[in-house]
Design an enzyme around this catalytic site. Sequence first.
Site, PDB file in Angstrom:
ATOM      1  CG  MET A 104     -40.881  27.514 -44.995  1.00 50.72           C
ATOM      2  SD  MET A 104     -40.795  25.807 -45.526  1.00 50.72           S
ATOM      3  CE  MET A 104     -40.867  26.048 -47.296  1.00 50.72           C
ATOM      4  CB  SER A 105     -43.074  26.781 -38.438  1.00 47.06           C
ATOM      5  OG  SER A 105     -43.008  26.316 -37.098  1.00 47.06           O
TER       6      SER A 105
ATOM      7  CD  GLN B 274     -35.708  29.015 -27.246  1.00 49.06           C
ATOM      8  OE1 GLN B 274     -34.506  29.234 -27.273  1.00 49.06           O
ATOM      9  NE2 GLN B 274     -36.490  29.304 -28.281  1.00 49.06           N
TER      10      GLN B 274
ATOM     11  CG  MET C 149     -33.951  26.154 -31.080  1.00 48.81           C
ATOM     12  SD  MET C 149     -35.043  26.119 -29.668  1.00 48.81           S
ATOM     13  CE  MET C 149     -36.630  26.044 -30.462  1.00 48.81           C
ATOM     14  N   GLY C 150     -32.287  23.378 -34.786  1.00 46.49           N
ATOM     15  CA  GLY C 150     -32.334  22.180 -35.629  1.00 46.49           C
ATOM     16  C   GLY C 150     -33.697  22.014 -36.262  1.00 46.49           C
TER      17      GLY C 150
ATOM     18  N   GLY D 265     -36.627  27.671 -44.507  1.00 50.42           N
ATOM     19  CA  GLY D 265     -36.443  28.982 -43.873  1.00 50.42           C
ATOM     20  C   GLY D 265     -35.045  29.087 -43.270  1.00 50.42           C
ATOM     21  CG  HIS D 266     -33.928  26.631 -39.917  1.00 48.51           C
ATOM     22  ND1 HIS D 266     -34.899  25.666 -39.827  1.00 48.51           N
ATOM     23  CD2 HIS D 266     -33.986  27.326 -38.755  1.00 48.51           C
ATOM     24  CE1 HIS D 266     -35.506  25.755 -38.669  1.00 48.51           C
ATOM     25  NE2 HIS D 266     -34.985  26.757 -38.001  1.00 48.51           N
TER      26      HIS D 266
ATOM     27  NE  ARG E 236     -38.881  41.588 -41.414  1.00 48.14           N
ATOM     28  CZ  ARG E 236     -38.087  41.689 -42.479  1.00 48.14           C
ATOM     29  NH1 ARG E 236     -38.323  41.001 -43.562  1.00 48.14           N
ATOM     30  NH2 ARG E 236     -37.050  42.503 -42.476  1.00 48.14           N
TER      31      ARG E 236
ATOM     32  NE  ARG F 118     -43.163  24.748 -31.276  1.00 48.61           N
ATOM     33  CZ  ARG F 118     -42.281  25.651 -30.840  1.00 48.61           C
ATOM     34  NH1 ARG F 118     -42.044  26.736 -31.558  1.00 48.61           N
ATOM     35  NH2 ARG F 118     -41.634  25.480 -29.709  1.00 48.61           N
TER      36      ARG F 118
END
Length: 280
Positions: free
Chosen positions: A184-185, A61, A30-31, A36-37, A148, A187
């Site tokens: 990592m997120s 979602q 989602m950009g 992590g991405h 994960r 958010r």
Amino acid sequence: MRVVHSPHEVYALVDFERRNGNRVGLVPTMGALHAGHISLVQQAKLQSDIVATTIFVNPTQFGPKEDFSKYPRTLESDLEKLDSVGCDIVFVPNSEQVYAPEHSTYVEPPKVANRWEGEIRPGHYRGVTTIVLKLFMMVPAQVAFFGRKDYQQVAVIRAMVEDLNLPIQIVTCDTIREPDGLAMSSRNRYLNDSERSRALSLSRALKAANSMVEEGCHNVADIENEMTKILLNAPVDSIDYARIVDGDTLEPLSEVTSPAVAIIAARLGTTRLIDNSILC
Ligand code: PAF
């Protein structure tokens, strides 16, 4: 790196690569890309000839009270990051190209979607299964890579692929963490300093759960109590769940038996974070 906006164009590109004997790896995102991405793209590079990343903040979602409108959109820096790691194709559709105004077809999520995120975020996994199937159709890759960190999401996608006989392989990649343990997120950028330091309790609680299991504790209630204690001491502002569950079905366990995974969702201010750790 080709940046493509049209579903027909991305399909034709990927189809062309496949006809030329290339294995295409897909990284749906989602950009608001972070390390992590990028590690998913790197893993995709290792396991495929051509890597296609998708960037689409999927409205279906998000719940009505969730952060869809304020979800970070950082396309320019996302494209720079993808280019720097050798991504070949980036598919960035706009919303109308994905969901026609009159669209009314959704994918009913599998059973493993029912608890945890599925319960707290009604409709979330219906949005995820719908967009992921649509992305698989628009970008007909042979293999797709997911992190994960969203443990239940991967279980939901794997079940959908099996239940619907989708011709794609799913690869799950390890969670990437900050040096201090925070998963990592996208958010994480919402967190202020106090919330950021209190958020470390999620990885601390998971580490404690792992240590207890390593030391021979198999009593789920004892481990869950310890995880909750660590989160409340931080303190987090609220706990949605801090549980030990079956790693395949995501049903609660009373004894730690393989496969077991510890899952946490907690709130820091207005930010909701999730994390997990495989116990055995
Ligand atoms: O994990 C995500 O970023 C999203 O849920 C996904 C898989 C890209 C679907 O929108």
